[in-house]
Design a protein around this motif. Structure first.
Motif, PDB file in Angstrom:
ATOM      1  N   GLN A  14       2.679  -0.836   0.542  1.00 14.16           N
ATOM      2  CA  GLN A  14       3.051   0.347   1.313  1.00 14.16           C
ATOM      3  C   GLN A  14       2.321   0.367   2.660  1.00 14.16           C
ATOM      4  OE1 GLN A  14       2.224   4.062  -0.633  1.00 14.16           O
ATOM      5  NE2 GLN A  14       3.106   5.262   1.014  1.00 14.16           N
ATOM      6  N   LYS A  15       1.032   0.131   2.632  1.00 14.06           N
ATOM      7  CA  LYS A  15       0.250   0.128   3.869  1.00 14.06           C
ATOM      8  C   LYS A  15       0.691  -0.996   4.794  1.00 14.06           C
ATOM      9  CE  LYS A  15      -3.746   2.521   2.091  1.00 14.06           C
ATOM     10  NZ  LYS A  15      -5.189   2.589   1.964  1.00 14.06           N
ATOM     11  N   HIS A  16       0.997  -2.145   4.219  1.00 14.30           N
ATOM     12  CA  HIS A  16       1.472  -3.278   5.017  1.00 14.30           C
ATOM     13  C   HIS A  16       2.783  -2.929   5.724  1.00 14.30           C
ATOM     14  CE1 HIS A  16       2.459  -7.377   6.170  1.00 14.30           C
ATOM     15  NE2 HIS A  16       3.625  -7.229   5.571  1.00 14.30           N
ATOM     16  N   PHE A  17       3.734  -2.373   4.960  1.00 21.01           N
ATOM     17  CA  PHE A  17       5.026  -2.014   5.549  1.00 21.01           C
ATOM     18  C   PHE A  17       4.855  -0.941   6.625  1.00 21.01           C
ATOM     19  CE2 PHE A  17       7.172  -3.167   1.248  1.00 21.01           C
ATOM     20  CZ  PHE A  17       7.104  -4.512   1.564  1.00 21.01           C
ATOM     21  N   GLU A  18       4.028   0.063   6.362  1.00 17.72           N
ATOM     22  CA  GLU A  18       3.787   1.127   7.337  1.00 17.72           C
ATOM     23  C   GLU A  18       3.133   0.573   8.597  1.00 17.72           C
ATOM     24  OE1 GLU A  18       3.316   4.823   4.180  1.00 17.72           O
ATOM     25  OE2 GLU A  18       1.516   3.834   4.925  1.00 17.72           O
ATOM     26  N   ALA A  19       2.203  -0.354   8.431  1.00 22.56           N
ATOM     27  CA  ALA A  19       1.545  -0.951   9.599  1.00 22.56           C
ATOM     28  C   ALA A  19       2.534  -1.766  10.427  1.00 22.56           C
ATOM     29  CB  ALA A  19       0.374  -1.832   9.155  1.00 22.56           C
ATOM     30  N   LYS A  20       3.417  -2.488   9.763  1.00 25.78           N
ATOM     31  CA  LYS A  20       4.422  -3.274  10.488  1.00 25.78           C
ATOM     32  C   LYS A  20       5.390  -2.362  11.237  1.00 25.78           C
ATOM     33  CE  LYS A  20       4.158  -7.642   9.985  1.00 25.78           C
ATOM     34  NZ  LYS A  20       3.789  -8.476  11.127  1.00 25.78           N
TER      35      LYS A  20
END
Length: 70
Positions: A14-20
């Motif tokens: 989730q954090k990875h997708f939000e950061a991208k």
């Protein structure tokens, strides 16, 4: 304990997708606010479209993660 591992993996994704998403939104903001950005990119509209496509892709991934794995 396995549930905690699963939850941590989901949170990491989730954090990875939000950061991208944030990364690509900022790229669009910079391109839209920069007159030099137009000169630096021979296919300026194509560059914008690609950034928006990336945002859409990560939003879709985030939606799938939230719908099926939370």
């Amino acid at each position: 304990k396995m549930s905690n591992y699963r939850d941590n993996l989901i949170k990491a994704l989730q954090k990875h997708f939000e950061a991208k998403i944030t990364y690509h939104v900022m790229n669009v903001e910079v391109l839209l606010g920069s007159h030099t950005g137009v000169a630096d990119h021979p296919d300026f509209m194509g560059t914008l479209e690609n950034e928006i496509k990336q945002i859409s892709s990560y939003k879709d991934k985030l939606g799938v993660l939230e719908k099926y794995f939370k």
